[in-house]
Design a protein around this motif. Structure first.
Motif, PDB file in Angstrom:
ATOM      1  N   ALA C  32      19.498  76.867   4.807  1.00 17.11           N
ATOM      2  CA  ALA C  32      21.023  75.763   4.858  1.00 17.11           C
ATOM      3  C   ALA C  32      20.561  74.888   3.319  1.00 17.11           C
ATOM      4  CB  ALA C  32      21.137  74.840   6.383  1.00 17.11           C
ATOM      5  N   LEU C  33      19.739  75.015   3.393  1.00 17.03           N
ATOM      6  CA  LEU C  33      19.514  73.707   2.106  1.00 17.03           C
ATOM      7  C   LEU C  33      20.356  74.275   0.883  1.00 17.03           C
ATOM      8  CD1 LEU C  33      15.943  73.538   2.279  1.00 17.03           C
ATOM      9  CD2 LEU C  33      16.992  71.719   2.368  1.00 17.03           C
ATOM     10  N   PRO C  34      20.746  73.274   0.752  1.00 12.76           N
ATOM     11  CA  PRO C  34      21.622  73.297  -0.654  1.00 12.76           C
ATOM     12  C   PRO C  34      20.878  73.797  -2.621  1.00 12.76           C
ATOM     13  CG  PRO C  34      21.432  70.740  -0.782  1.00 12.76           C
ATOM     14  CD  PRO C  34      20.665  71.396   0.712  1.00 12.76           C
ATOM     15  N   LEU C 299      12.233  68.120  -2.278  1.00 11.54           N
ATOM     16  CA  LEU C 299      13.149  68.124  -1.365  1.00 11.54           C
ATOM     17  C   LEU C 299      14.531  67.244  -3.059  1.00 11.54           C
ATOM     18  CD1 LEU C 299      13.071  66.375   1.882  1.00 11.54           C
ATOM     19  CD2 LEU C 299      13.747  67.881   1.359  1.00 11.54           C
TER      20      LEU C 299
END
Lengths: 303, 587, 342
Positions: C32-34, C299
């Motif tokens: 789900a990480l952009p 991140l």
């Protein structure tokens, strides 16, 4: 003769109630009494009131526009700027004040969600043993298997860098605490004599759980909520500190500490110190209130 | 010419103890004095809050924090314990003065083996070295007549039964051959038969070693059975002292008289438990008051008719409740436990059935099944002809017959919802199962409170603001609110002081008479059964071992276990009779 | 089977579903990480077709369950993917940086226990004294302190104002060379190489971050020790011990402490959870080259493999730690050992 009850002291009888009418004091009078007896809690409540006033007041209370930059860059605290100014010439005091609302609302929102969801899960798991309980248990274990801050990082990173997601992430990592507390309290009382009496009186199972058992879990739950609020504030600030969630130029305590950290080594301490101090004050307030809240909510403490 | 009395072992004079609380100093005990001669057993008897434990803890100087001796002297063989240095006291404790407490398992360190703990004490007082400790500990265990000392030596407290733990605690206390043994409620919480065994053990060891002993208990009959002299305490003061015979035969003080009257003993009647009628108790017209306690040797057409109970007649009146082949077992980590095995019985309308047994007998489980709080694995339960077991327990709350069977609980800490005022607890069944309006409900609650002798002002209180007796009344009021036909009572007076117990038992009897209630009375005490019940069932390990009318079973018990139960209770000296030496157990 | 062994095996067994849950959750989180790794790897100038090719080669075009299978397979091979920013495999990166984090965490925990446990014990045995009040203040203050703020505060006071602490720029001042790599723990490696100078230099750098982290864990440990010690001192068997004449020392140390430490051991698990999280913050403040700062950097640039690898590693580490604590507890508490039912 009860085997486990210690012998009460002869002088300390079952206390006759203090009010003249012969009935136990009402909830409000009891709350007043607790606060009077416990000055530490009173201090906590006063501080909380202060924080709430600032949070509600927001920009109206700030002497300067928190977003307005100026030429007075990196000025030490002075009469004009109580907390000094930052690298863009913004008044630190105003920014700290305005940030109160954001930080508190994130914490309150997250804790509310966590409390409701967690309590529901815990109540069900504690009252209906069997498959449902195992599933809930596994879910809680899995959440708690992650170092919680790391999990929050992962959730915010996955869902997107917004304030709502900070709230959701903080809520998720707090659910297990409530679930565990409520499950333990419900399980202890599930077969207590008064629960059985409630069934004898015609209460179906759901009503026994909701009306009779859950309210008794309120005192430990209240302490948990209070402590959690402090921790939620720290969490949210921590996430913003590492760049997740709130973005500049929004004033928020965590971000302000992060921005100020760069200037510490060159001696401009006020950029980080004041937001940090505000953070500490908020968390400290919630911790102070914890025990007092429990005393207020627990009728067994009413004399 | 009387010989000079031997020098006393222990002498307490004018002892006063207070506790520091937040507001002020609370005086727990005042003006206490007593003496203990060598070889003598002294009993200190009192109800809760009398100060008996506090006095003795003060004597041993092991009061809880906040407690201090404000006045008095404590002489042990000439040493004033009050002024002695802590080091000297430590030396005396265990070596000369030993103490045994209630809750034996709690008294032992849960993470250390029994053998090690005894060894520690021996080494502490230089009665053994590291190498000889184990053998010495073994000997200490043998002295308390433990069958398998080797196994117990290496066991942890949680692996031993309650009675075994108490023996270990006694072994610990006697390991260094002390001269004085103080036992603070040593058998409370143990089964009746275990109580007897433990008390006999203690009495025997004391006699063997010529020790002095102090026995603290709330049970006057127990004290009478094992003590040479008794001191009665009330509200922090000594009220009266004397030999058991004197106290029972010629009590002088009003408190002593009440205590003696309330003590359960064979042949006493309910009224005799309460010679002074208290205003809160409603009297009921007793159709046949029988002041003569002696049982009628001639077969009486109805020897067990208690006031108000329906006569047993041969005609087939359908029983109110009929239980057939009830069984229940459940799984525990150590295997399957058969809580109830194939139990069948009947309760007639208006009659009272006693269910007697020790812990683990299955009596409470059976009662829960009858009250439909639990489902049996097999068996049926018919009430007024309807099969109750057809409806599972968790759905029974809304069944039409729910109001007909109600239950009175033991007053443990959790019999009333801590967040509900007394009024709410009593009104709850009315709210849930009747269609009464608010005003009618309120009137009903007041009427109920009156009938159980609960002053109206107490209705607004929370459970923690009520005394044990008051909570018991609330429990009863709640149970009769719906006017049930069958009342199940699960040890309703077990946690109460003796004098309160007398009141509550009388109350229950009165209510039964008034409302013609049938009862299932669960208790461990045969005397209570004799007073309150028409018929009795004796249970052991889930099985029914004997049944019959109270008269049949208690006069001529058929089963050996029943006989054991009956023999376990010490019989106090006769009341209101000038007695000769009355030795209950041939002391 | 030996009951202890059975229990230990049971504990190990019960962590398997948890591990499975952890893997599933970290997989879901990572997906789900952009950010689209395919376009990143394909490069700035790539067109849609080459991006699609890269995506296929990375397996990102398959269905989610299929990707999960690939994922688990890769995990079992020790393949955590490749970091976009460093170019190395994530496993290599993590392995290289893990010792730094462990050294910091362990130093902090040792420090913390060494202060918290005696403090808690003293506070419980001398209620109302200055020690007790100190303990209570420390606990209340300790749980209110934001870790990152404490670190900054300490840097300001001890580095800027007092000049005692060295500049917060990592594990070793740039003048010194890393000791020869044996364990990766600079303190141990320096000792092995008998390099006193490097040893002390490493210690100096370690002090502030370790103290910061220790302050954070001090509070819950001290509070738990004090509470369980108070409970143990008030228990019935301690009263028995006093009644048989045991000395105060043996009562406190022998009877009370042994029983009091058991709940403290269980608290350690919870404390670890917070510590591994606080690690991230402390590493950022002190520029400590551990896996925490690695994750933070990753991140920010949406380096999904690195973040996912970090979360997974931390979780598995934590599960292993909890298991260890659980097993230790099972072994030391005789009630657990012998299967108590009471």
């Amino acid at each position: 003769m009860s085997a486990s009850a210690p012998e009460p002291l002869p002088g300390a009888r079952v206390s006759a109630s203090t009010s003249a009418s012969g009935s136990a004091p009402g909830a409000f009078a009891h709350a007043r009494r607790v606060l009077r007896d416990n000055p530490v809690t009173l201090v906590g409540f006063v501080l909380l009131a202060l924080l709430l006033v600032v949070a509600v007041g927001g920009e109206a209370l700030a002497p300067y526009d928190p977003l307005a930059s100026s030429d007075a860059v990196l000025q030490a605290p002075s009469f004009a700027h109580w907390f000094g100014t930052d690298a863009l010439g913004r008044d630190v005091f105003s920014r700290v004040l305005v940030a109160t609302r954001l930080d508190l609302s994130i914490a309150v929102a997250a804790v509310s969600i966590a409390c409701v969801v967690g309590s529901a899960l815990g109540a069900v798991a504690g009252y209906f043993p069997g498959a449902l309980e195992s599933v809930i248990d596994r879910l809680l274990d899995t959440i708690m298997a992650f170092p919680l801050f790391v999990l929050a990082m992962g959730i915010v990173a996955a869902l997107g860098n917004t304030v709502e997601n900070i709230v959701y992430a903080t809520a998720v990592i707090n659910v297990p605490f409530y679930a565990r507390v409520v499950r333990a309290e419900v399980r202890i009382r599930r077969d207590a004599a008064f629960a059985r009496a409630a069934r004898l009186a015609g209460n179906p199972e759901w009503r026994v759980l909701l009306v009779h058992l859950l309210p008794n879990a309120l005192p430990p739950l209240t302490v948990q909520v209070s402590l959690n609020l402090g921790w939620a504030v720290l969490n949210a600030a921590g996430l913003s500190f590492i760049g997740l969630g709130v973005r500049p130029p929004t004033p928020e305590w965590g971000i302000m500490v992060a921005e100020g950290a760069n200037y510490i080594v060159s001696g401009e301490w006020w950029l980080a110190m004041f937001p940090g101090a505000a953070l500490m004050l908020a968390v400290f307030t919630f911790n102070l209130m914890g025990d007092g809240l429990r005393d207020i909510v627990d009728p067994a403490k009413r004399t | 010419m009387s010989p000079t009395p031997p020098p006393s072992l222990l002498r307490v004079r004018d002892l006063a103890v207070s506790f520091r609380t937040r507001d002020a100093d609370v005086e727990a005990v005042r003006g206490v004095d007593f003496e203990l001669a060598p070889g003598e057993t002294l009993g200190i008897v009192g109800e809760s809050g009398s100060g008996k434990s506090v006095s003795v803890q003060a004597m041993m100087r092991i009061l809880d924090a906040g407690g201090h001796i404000s006045c008095g002297e404590i002489l042990y063989s000439g040493i004033d314990l009050r002024r002695a240095a802590e080091r000297d006291l430590r030396d005396l404790r265990g070596r000369e003065l030993a103490m045994v407490f209630q809750d034996p398992r709690g008294a032992l360190n849960p993470i250390r083996t029994v053998g090690r703990q005894i060894g520690d004490v021996l080494r502490l007082h230089a009665r053994a070295t590291r190498t000889t400790a184990r053998a010495a500990a073994m000997r200490a265990l043998e002295a308390v007549r433990i069958q398998d000392p080797g196994r117990v030596l290496d066991a942890y407290p949680f692996e031993l039964s309650g009675g075994m733990c108490q023996r270990v605690v006694i072994a610990l206390a006697l390991a260094c051959d002390p001269r004085v043994l103080i036992a603070d409620e040593p058998t409370t919480g143990l089964d009746v038969t275990t109580q007897r065994a433990v008390m006999d053990l203690i009495a025997g060891l004391i006699r063997e070693r010529g020790m002095g002993a102090i026995l603290i208990t709330h049970d006057l009959a127990l004290a009478a059975g094992y003590c040479d002299r008794i001191v009665v305490m009330h509200d922090g003061r000594i009220v009266e002292r004397g030999t058991p015979a004197e106290l029972f035969g010629r009590p002088r003080e009003p408190y002593t008289r009440r205590l003696v009257a309330a003590t359960l003993r064979p042949g006493v009647s309910l009224e005799q438990l309460l010679p002074e009628v208290r205003p809160a108790r409603r009297t009921v017209a007793d159709p046949d008051p029988d002041p003569d306690p002696d049982p009628d040797p001639d077969p009486d057409p109805d020897p067990d008719s208690k006031p108000g109970s329906a006569p047993v007649d041969g005609a087939s009146v359908e029983p109110l409740l009929s239980a057939r082949s009830i069984s229940l077992s459940f799984d525990t980590p150590t295997g399957q436990v058969h809580a109830v095995r194939d139990v069948s019985f009947e309760i007639e309308r208006g009659r009272s059935l006693g269910l007697v047994g020790e812990s683990g007998s299955g009596k409470s489980t059976t009662a829960a099944i009858v009250a439909r709080l639990q489902d049996p694995d097999t068996g049926t339960l018919h009430f007024e002809g309807v099969d109750l077991t057809a409806v599972p327990a968790r759905r029974f709350a809304r069944h039409a017959l729910r109001p007909r069977i109600q239950m009175v609980f033991q007053d443990s800490g959790d019999s009333l919802n801590p967040r509900h005022r007394a009024r709410h607890s009593i009104a709850e069944p009315l709210e849930r199962l009747t269609r009464l309006g608010r005003r009618e409900r309120r009137d009903r609650v007041h009427a109920l409170a009156e009938s159980v002798g609960l002053p109206g002002s107490l209705l607004e209180r929370f459970p923690h603001q009520l005394s044990g007796g008051q909570r018991a009344r609330v429990n009863i009021a709640r149970a009769i609110a719906l006017d049930p036909a069958l009342l199940v009572l699960d040890e309703p007076t077990a946690a109460l002081d003796v004098s309160i117990q007398a009141v509550v038992l009388n109350l229950i009897a009165d209510l039964r008479a008034e409302r013609e209630l049938a009862c299932l009375f669960v208790t461990h005490d045969l005397e209570v059964v004799r007073l309150m019940c028409d018929d009795v069932l004796v249970m052991r390990a889930g099985e029914l071992v004997e049944r019959g009318t109270v008269h049949q079973v208690l006069e001529a018990p058929a089963h050996e276990y029943t006989r054991l139960l009956m023999a376990a209770r010490p019989v106090p000296p006769p009341v209101a009779v000038v007695a000769g030496p009355s030795g209950p157990f041939g002391k | 089977m030996n009951p202890t062994l059975a229990r230990v095996a049971g504990r190990v067994g019960s962590t398997l579903p948890v591990v499975a849950g952890v893997v599933v959750i970290s997989f879901l989180l990572s997906r789900a990480l952009p950010g689209d790794p395919a376009s990143y790897f394909a490069g700035q100038l790539a067109d849609a077709e080459s991006i699609a090719q890269v995506r296929a080669s990375m397996g990102l075009d398959k269905s989610l369950p299929a990707q999960f299978v690939d994922y688990v397979g890769a995990l079992l091979r020790g393949d955590l993917g490749r970091s976009m920013s460093t170019g190395q495999t994530v496993a290599t990166d993590l392995a290289r940086r893990l010792p730094a984090s462990l050294e910091l965490t362990l130093a902090a925990l040792v420090l913390s226990c060494a202060v918290a446990v005696p403090l808690g014990v003293l506070a419980a045995t001398r209620p109302g004294s200055w020690v007790d009040h100190l303990c209570r203040v420390l606990v209340t203050a300790g749980v209110s302190l934001p870790t990152f703020f404490t670190g900054i505060l300490l840097i300001y006071v001890f580095y800027y104002l007092l000049g005692w602490a060295p500049s917060p720029l990592g594990r070793l001042d740039f003048v010194y060379l890393e000791p020869a790599h044996v364990t990766g723990f600079y303190l141990i490696d320096a000792l092995i190489a008998r390099d006193a100078e490097t040893f002390f230099a490493a210690v100096r750098q370690l002090v502030l971050p370790a103290v910061t982290l220790a302050l954070f864990t001090l509070a819950p440990l001290a509070r738990m020790t004090r509470a369980s010690m108070l409970a143990a001192l008030g228990s019935a068997h301690v009263r028995t011990a006093r009644a048989v004449g045991a000395t105060r020392r043996s009562v406190v140390l022998g009877h009370a402490l042994g029983n009091a430490l058991l709940p403290v051991v269980t608290t350690l698990g919870m404390v670890f959870s917070f510590t591994l999280g606080a690690n991230v913050l402390v590493e950022k403040v002190f520029a400590w080259p551990g896996i925490g700062s690695y994750a933070v950097d990753a991140l920010v640039v949406s380096d999904y493999a690195a973040v996912q690898g970090f979360v997974l590693t931390m979780a598995l580490l934590f599960v292993a730690l909890n298991l260890l604590i659980d097993v230790v507890y099972t072994v030391i508490d005789p009630r657990m050992r012998r299967g108590a039912t009471r």
